[in-house]
Design a protein around this motif. Sequence first.
Motif, PDB file in Angstrom:
ATOM      1  N   LEU A  17       0.821  -1.216   0.000  1.00 32.60           N
ATOM      2  CA  LEU A  17       0.000   0.000   0.000  1.00 32.60           C
ATOM      3  C   LEU A  17       0.855   1.268   0.000  1.00 32.60           C
ATOM      4  CD1 LEU A  17      -2.773  -0.901   2.622  1.00 32.60           C
ATOM      5  CD2 LEU A  17      -2.899  -1.096   0.132  1.00 32.60           C
ATOM      6  N   ALA A  18       2.102   1.159   0.454  1.00 32.41           N
ATOM      7  CA  ALA A  18       2.969   2.335   0.565  1.00 32.41           C
ATOM      8  C   ALA A  18       3.131   3.002  -0.792  1.00 32.41           C
ATOM      9  CB  ALA A  18       4.327   1.936   1.133  1.00 32.41           C
ATOM     10  N   LYS A  39     -16.563  14.695   9.886  1.00 29.85           N
ATOM     11  CA  LYS A  39     -17.537  13.824  10.550  1.00 29.85           C
ATOM     12  C   LYS A  39     -17.177  12.357  10.423  1.00 29.85           C
ATOM     13  CE  LYS A  39     -21.420  17.025  10.041  1.00 29.85           C
ATOM     14  NZ  LYS A  39     -22.803  17.209   9.519  1.00 29.85           N
ATOM     15  N   GLU A  40     -16.022  12.070   9.819  1.00 31.00           N
ATOM     16  CA  GLU A  40     -15.599  10.678   9.626  1.00 31.00           C
ATOM     17  C   GLU A  40     -14.124  10.538   9.977  1.00 31.00           C
ATOM     18  OE1 GLU A  40     -17.255   8.503   6.187  1.00 31.00           O
ATOM     19  OE2 GLU A  40     -18.003  10.437   5.490  1.00 31.00           O
ATOM     20  N   LYS A  41     -13.804  10.917  11.213  1.00 33.71           N
ATOM     21  CA  LYS A  41     -12.402  10.945  11.621  1.00 33.71           C
ATOM     22  C   LYS A  41     -11.724   9.580  11.520  1.00 33.71           C
ATOM     23  CE  LYS A  41     -10.648  13.371  14.887  1.00 33.71           C
ATOM     24  NZ  LYS A  41      -9.780  14.252  14.081  1.00 33.71           N
ATOM     25  N   GLY A  42     -12.491   8.514  11.680  1.00 30.60           N
ATOM     26  CA  GLY A  42     -11.894   7.184  11.642  1.00 30.60           C
ATOM     27  C   GLY A  42     -11.834   6.556  10.267  1.00 30.60           C
ATOM     28  N   TRP A  43     -12.143   7.336   9.226  1.00 38.34           N
ATOM     29  CA  TRP A  43     -12.253   6.753   7.886  1.00 38.34           C
ATOM     30  C   TRP A  43     -10.937   6.160   7.398  1.00 38.34           C
ATOM     31  CZ3 TRP A  43     -10.267   7.593   2.945  1.00 38.34           C
ATOM     32  CH2 TRP A  43     -10.939   6.940   1.912  1.00 38.34           C
ATOM     33  N   ASN A  44      -9.832   6.856   7.619  1.00 38.14           N
ATOM     34  CA  ASN A  44      -8.521   6.324   7.198  1.00 38.14           C
ATOM     35  C   ASN A  44      -8.296   4.927   7.763  1.00 38.14           C
ATOM     36  OD1 ASN A  44      -8.036   8.762   5.995  1.00 38.14           O
ATOM     37  ND2 ASN A  44      -6.250   9.297   7.231  1.00 38.14           N
ATOM     38  N   GLY A  45      -8.533   4.811   9.069  1.00 36.17           N
ATOM     39  CA  GLY A  45      -8.309   3.528   9.733  1.00 36.17           C
ATOM     40  C   GLY A  45      -9.213   2.434   9.202  1.00 36.17           C
ATOM     41  N   LEU A  46     -10.482   2.770   8.953  1.00 33.65           N
ATOM     42  CA  LEU A  46     -11.427   1.775   8.431  1.00 33.65           C
ATOM     43  C   LEU A  46     -11.029   1.316   7.039  1.00 33.65           C
ATOM     44  CD1 LEU A  46     -14.797   3.367   9.624  1.00 33.65           C
ATOM     45  CD2 LEU A  46     -13.681   1.323  10.546  1.00 33.65           C
ATOM     46  N   LEU A  47     -10.542   2.247   6.211  1.00 31.19           N
ATOM     47  CA  LEU A  47     -10.082   1.876   4.864  1.00 31.19           C
ATOM     48  C   LEU A  47      -8.897   0.922   4.947  1.00 31.19           C
ATOM     49  CD1 LEU A  47     -10.200   2.307   1.762  1.00 31.19           C
ATOM     50  CD2 LEU A  47      -8.553   4.176   2.095  1.00 31.19           C
ATOM     51  N   LEU A  48      -7.955   1.231   5.828  1.00 32.13           N
ATOM     52  CA  LEU A  48      -6.775   0.371   5.976  1.00 32.13           C
ATOM     53  C   LEU A  48      -7.150  -0.997   6.553  1.00 32.13           C
ATOM     54  CD1 LEU A  48      -4.241   3.041   7.280  1.00 32.13           C
ATOM     55  CD2 LEU A  48      -4.239   1.934   5.037  1.00 32.13           C
ATOM     56  N   GLU A  49      -8.101  -1.017   7.483  1.00 27.48           N
ATOM     57  CA  GLU A  49      -8.580  -2.292   8.017  1.00 27.48           C
ATOM     58  C   GLU A  49      -9.126  -3.169   6.892  1.00 27.48           C
ATOM     59  OE1 GLU A  49     -11.397  -1.841  11.164  1.00 27.48           O
ATOM     60  OE2 GLU A  49     -10.067  -0.611  12.386  1.00 27.48           O
ATOM     61  N   GLN A  50      -9.909  -2.559   6.008  1.00 30.64           N
ATOM     62  CA  GLN A  50     -10.483  -3.288   4.886  1.00 30.64           C
ATOM     63  C   GLN A  50      -9.379  -3.820   3.965  1.00 30.64           C
ATOM     64  OE1 GLN A  50     -13.845  -3.641   4.042  1.00 30.64           O
ATOM     65  NE2 GLN A  50     -13.594  -4.509   2.003  1.00 30.64           N
ATOM     66  N   ALA A  51      -8.415  -2.961   3.665  1.00 26.60           N
ATOM     67  CA  ALA A  51      -7.353  -3.330   2.724  1.00 26.60           C
ATOM     68  C   ALA A  51      -6.408  -4.379   3.285  1.00 26.60           C
ATOM     69  CB  ALA A  51      -6.569  -2.083   2.329  1.00 26.60           C
ATOM     70  N   LEU A  52      -6.252  -4.393   4.595  1.00 24.85           N
ATOM     71  CA  LEU A  52      -5.288  -5.305   5.211  1.00 24.85           C
ATOM     72  C   LEU A  52      -5.932  -6.554   5.803  1.00 24.85           C
ATOM     73  CD1 LEU A  52      -3.008  -2.642   6.932  1.00 24.85           C
ATOM     74  CD2 LEU A  52      -2.503  -3.966   4.864  1.00 24.85           C
ATOM     75  N   GLY A  53      -7.268  -6.607   5.841  1.00 26.22           N
ATOM     76  CA  GLY A  53      -7.940  -7.811   6.325  1.00 26.22           C
ATOM     77  C   GLY A  53      -8.088  -7.893   7.826  1.00 26.22           C
ATOM     78  N   ALA A  54      -8.240  -6.738   8.495  1.00 22.93           N
ATOM     79  CA  ALA A  54      -8.458  -6.750   9.947  1.00 22.93           C
ATOM     80  C   ALA A  54      -9.811  -7.394  10.257  1.00 22.93           C
ATOM     81  CB  ALA A  54      -8.418  -5.331  10.496  1.00 22.93           C
ATOM     82  N   SER A  55      -9.899  -8.052  11.396  1.00 17.55           N
ATOM     83  CA  SER A  55     -11.115  -8.819  11.687  1.00 17.55           C
ATOM     84  C   SER A  55     -11.771  -8.493  13.022  1.00 17.55           C
ATOM     85  CB  SER A  55     -10.799 -10.320  11.662  1.00 17.55           C
ATOM     86  OG  SER A  55      -9.857 -10.655  12.662  1.00 17.55           O
ATOM     87  N   ALA A  56     -11.148  -7.670  13.853  1.00 18.59           N
ATOM     88  CA  ALA A  56     -11.685  -7.454  15.203  1.00 18.59           C
ATOM     89  C   ALA A  56     -12.935  -6.584  15.200  1.00 18.59           C
ATOM     90  CB  ALA A  56     -10.621  -6.824  16.100  1.00 18.59           C
ATOM     91  N   GLY A  57     -13.050  -5.674  14.231  1.00 15.33           N
ATOM     92  CA  GLY A  57     -14.196  -4.764  14.231  1.00 15.33           C
ATOM     93  C   GLY A  57     -14.168  -3.890  15.469  1.00 15.33           C
TER      94      GLY A  57
END
Length: 222
Positions: A17-18, A39-57
């Motif tokens: 992704l770099a 109004k979507e301060k966490g959007w960056n993190g959510l996008l990266l979670e999706q791209a990297l396969g995070a599962s904790a939610g």
Amino acid sequence: MNIPANEAELIHRANELAGLSLGEVAALYQIKVPANLNKEKGWNGLLLEQALGASAGSKPEPDFPHLGIELKSLPIDRLGKPLETTFVCVAPLTGLTGITWQNSHIRNKLARVLWVPVIAERSIPVAERIIGTPFLWSPTPEEEKILADDWQELTDMIVLGDVEKITARYGQALQLRPKAANSKAKTKAFNKHGQPFQTLPRGFYLKTSFTRQLLENHLRIN
């Protein structure tokens, strides 16, 4: 995106992704890019979670629970300096009997972190913000002592009923400050007489001085 099988696979994905923009990554997953993050301060993190396969939610565990790794996006300027403090977790204001740094939720969250810097100055449109070089971090003994001492000082103040006296100036690496969608959100705490009262929820944040040092140590940014 499938869950990464191991740490090496996660690092490989992050390195892939770099250099990409947030817009390019969002397009891969057909995710709409917001015009701004007010109004979507966490959007960056959510996008990266999706791209990297995070599962904790939203579960109270690291983002990659099977690897024990937490994911943190880190907004930086073009010179590599953090633009804001980093939210770690909600701070409990009650039920702290028997809680120590060793068994605390925050220590579990910070035991192993995949940091993903994002060049995210306000002047750069969200879609054009660039993902930087990721790095894996676990606290050194010195860093852990600083974090533990801060946690103990802040937790002692909560237990003693002084949560309302805590400002962002407390703590060398950690700070405690309100964490709520709006001022109507309230949670229970206790005053110094042991009487319950309603206050804003609090969160633990890493100060920019601490995350800047991490960047300097791992990416040799000066």
